[in-house]
Design a protein around this motif. Sequence first.
Motif, PDB file in Angstrom:
ATOM      1  N   GLY A 185      11.509-107.298 -20.834  1.00  0.00           N
ATOM      2  CA  GLY A 185      12.528-106.538 -20.106  1.00  0.00           C
ATOM      3  C   GLY A 185      12.035-105.141 -19.796  1.00  0.00           C
ATOM      4  O   GLY A 185      12.818-104.250 -19.461  1.00  0.00           O
ATOM      5  N   VAL A 199      14.233-112.012 -20.612  1.00  0.00           N
ATOM      6  CA  VAL A 199      14.553-110.795 -21.363  1.00  0.00           C
ATOM      7  C   VAL A 199      15.507-111.141 -22.506  1.00  0.00           C
ATOM      8  O   VAL A 199      16.304-112.072 -22.396  1.00  0.00           O
ATOM      9  CB  VAL A 199      15.188-109.712 -20.455  1.00  0.00           C
ATOM     10  N   GLN A 220      18.788-110.556 -25.090  1.00  0.00           N
ATOM     11  CA  GLN A 220      20.170-110.160 -24.780  1.00  0.00           C
ATOM     12  C   GLN A 220      20.383-108.649 -24.819  1.00  0.00           C
ATOM     13  O   GLN A 220      21.306-108.129 -24.195  1.00  0.00           O
ATOM     14  CB  GLN A 220      21.134-110.848 -25.780  1.00  0.00           C
ATOM     15  N   THR A 222      18.640-106.412 -23.437  1.00  0.00           N
ATOM     16  CA  THR A 222      18.194-105.718 -22.216  1.00  0.00           C
ATOM     17  C   THR A 222      19.397-105.352 -21.345  1.00  0.00           C
ATOM     18  O   THR A 222      20.261-106.189 -21.083  1.00  0.00           O
ATOM     19  CB  THR A 222      17.220-106.618 -21.428  1.00  0.00           C
ATOM     20  N   ALA A 262      22.006-104.339 -18.328  1.00  0.00           N
ATOM     21  CA  ALA A 262      22.285-104.935 -17.012  1.00  0.00           C
ATOM     22  C   ALA A 262      21.519-104.195 -15.921  1.00  0.00           C
ATOM     23  O   ALA A 262      21.055-104.806 -14.951  1.00  0.00           O
ATOM     24  CB  ALA A 262      23.781-104.886 -16.734  1.00  0.00           C
ATOM     25  N   ARG A 284      17.975-105.504 -15.823  1.00  0.00           N
ATOM     26  CA  ARG A 284      17.964-106.869 -15.273  1.00  0.00           C
ATOM     27  C   ARG A 284      18.108-106.817 -13.754  1.00  0.00           C
ATOM     28  O   ARG A 284      17.433-107.540 -13.023  1.00  0.00           O
ATOM     29  CB  ARG A 284      19.100-107.696 -15.892  1.00  0.00           C
ATOM     30  N   GLN A 285      18.986-105.922 -13.304  1.00  0.00           N
ATOM     31  CA  GLN A 285      19.222-105.783 -11.864  1.00  0.00           C
ATOM     32  C   GLN A 285      17.955-105.276 -11.160  1.00  0.00           C
ATOM     33  O   GLN A 285      17.598-105.764 -10.086  1.00  0.00           O
ATOM     34  CB  GLN A 285      20.400-104.829 -11.621  1.00  0.00           C
ATOM     35  N   ILE A 331      14.903-105.731 -11.949  1.00  0.00           N
ATOM     36  CA  ILE A 331      13.912-106.811 -11.828  1.00  0.00           C
ATOM     37  C   ILE A 331      14.352-107.822 -10.770  1.00  0.00           C
ATOM     38  O   ILE A 331      13.556-108.255  -9.926  1.00  0.00           O
ATOM     39  CB  ILE A 331      13.689-107.507 -13.196  1.00  0.00           C
ATOM     40  N   ALA A 332      15.655-108.154 -10.791  1.00  0.00           N
ATOM     41  CA  ALA A 332      16.171-109.130  -9.820  1.00  0.00           C
ATOM     42  C   ALA A 332      16.046-108.583  -8.397  1.00  0.00           C
ATOM     43  O   ALA A 332      15.762-109.338  -7.453  1.00  0.00           O
ATOM     44  CB  ALA A 332      17.625-109.465 -10.147  1.00  0.00           C
ATOM     45  N   VAL A 341      15.700-113.619 -13.269  1.00  0.00           N
ATOM     46  CA  VAL A 341      15.833-113.083 -14.619  1.00  0.00           C
ATOM     47  C   VAL A 341      16.600-114.084 -15.475  1.00  0.00           C
ATOM     48  O   VAL A 341      17.674-114.542 -15.082  1.00  0.00           O
ATOM     49  CB  VAL A 341      16.573-111.727 -14.615  1.00  0.00           C
ATOM     50  N   VAL A 396      18.178-114.497 -19.322  1.00  0.00           N
ATOM     51  CA  VAL A 396      18.468-113.843 -20.600  1.00  0.00           C
ATOM     52  C   VAL A 396      18.406-114.914 -21.683  1.00  0.00           C
ATOM     53  O   VAL A 396      19.114-115.912 -21.621  1.00  0.00           O
ATOM     54  CB  VAL A 396      19.864-113.187 -20.578  1.00  0.00           C
ATOM     55  N   THR A 433      12.798-114.747 -27.254  1.00  0.00           N
ATOM     56  CA  THR A 433      12.564-114.714 -25.803  1.00  0.00           C
ATOM     57  C   THR A 433      11.168-115.231 -25.494  1.00  0.00           C
ATOM     58  O   THR A 433      10.953-116.023 -24.566  1.00  0.00           O
ATOM     59  CB  THR A 433      12.675-113.254 -25.287  1.00  0.00           C
TER      60      THR A 433
END
Length: 306
Positions: free
Chosen positions: A62, A84, A86, A88, A90, A93-94, A96-97, A103, A105, A113
């Motif tokens: 992450g 990633v 849990q 990590t 939001a 995550r966003q 990377i997305a 992504v 989780v 992971t």
Amino acid sequence: MTPLHIPTPLLEHRALSAALDKRVLLKMENSQPSGSFKLRGIGLLCQRAVAAGADHLVCPSGGNAGFAAAVAGVALGVRTTILVPQTTSAAVRQKIADIGATVIVHGAVWDETNLEAQRLAGAPGAVYVPPFDHPDIWEGNASMIDEAVAQSRAMDAEFDVVVCSVGGGGLMSGVLQGLHRHGLAKVPLIAVETEGAASLRASMRAGALVSLPAITSLATTLGAKRVAAEAYAWTGRHSVLSVVVSDAQAVAAARRFADDMRVLVEPACGAALAAGYERVDELARFRRPLFIVCGGIGVDLAALAA
Ligand SMILES: *Cc1c(COP(=O)(O)O)cnc(C)c1O
């Protein structure tokens, strides 16, 4: 193969040069498209894997490794899955997305992971992208030294020591590989860790590769419980000076660097800079230190202030 990373500037830190009465050089890896040096090594690993037929990159991170793998996967036009834990945020995550990677989780802690990533990477065409422990990663990271050697010569300021931070030791292993291939085996390395993440120091003290029981530093980017065997092995064939700074010193250095150079970096990078700002003894005898400004995307103004 055209590399996925870009050549980065070598700047002189004029304020710190004046304060320390040295020429302080900065290799600005924060300016990579991935926000950290990691695209050099991970980019090379991914490029080679795809050239060998892989069509799916799987990376458990992450952090900056996952971000670099995502940038590499999009550039290479292959499916990329970043796993990633849990914990990590939001926001990460966003981020990377947004680049275009998937992504997932999975797991409460990174070890879980990682197991899931290895399982997914067992599928045909898939390749596991580790954060630091792979020869392609070291070779790719070494390219920053190729550039720095030429750039410092052009500035008539050949460096006499390199300062970098150490997490799992992929950066350090690359820097040392680069020094050796340029005949600079006598240029020492100052390897900086934070208290609570000092796994290289622990192994150097023990005289063997050991694991920390837990990571307690807030510089989570440096939080590898155990360094790569290669990084520890280097301490037996090169002059490596271990420096450990506090989280507070790493954060203070990142803040001063933001003021001085108008550049935001993670505390993981602040750790290396702290060796200069805190005037550690290990730096005293050198005239032209080269600091690797490793960068990092896990930082913003609000986080640095907090
Ligand atoms: C990955 C990383 C490090 C540590 O690199 P290792 O190869 O794990 O030692 C330091 N700083 C930043 C910003 C990083 O992304």
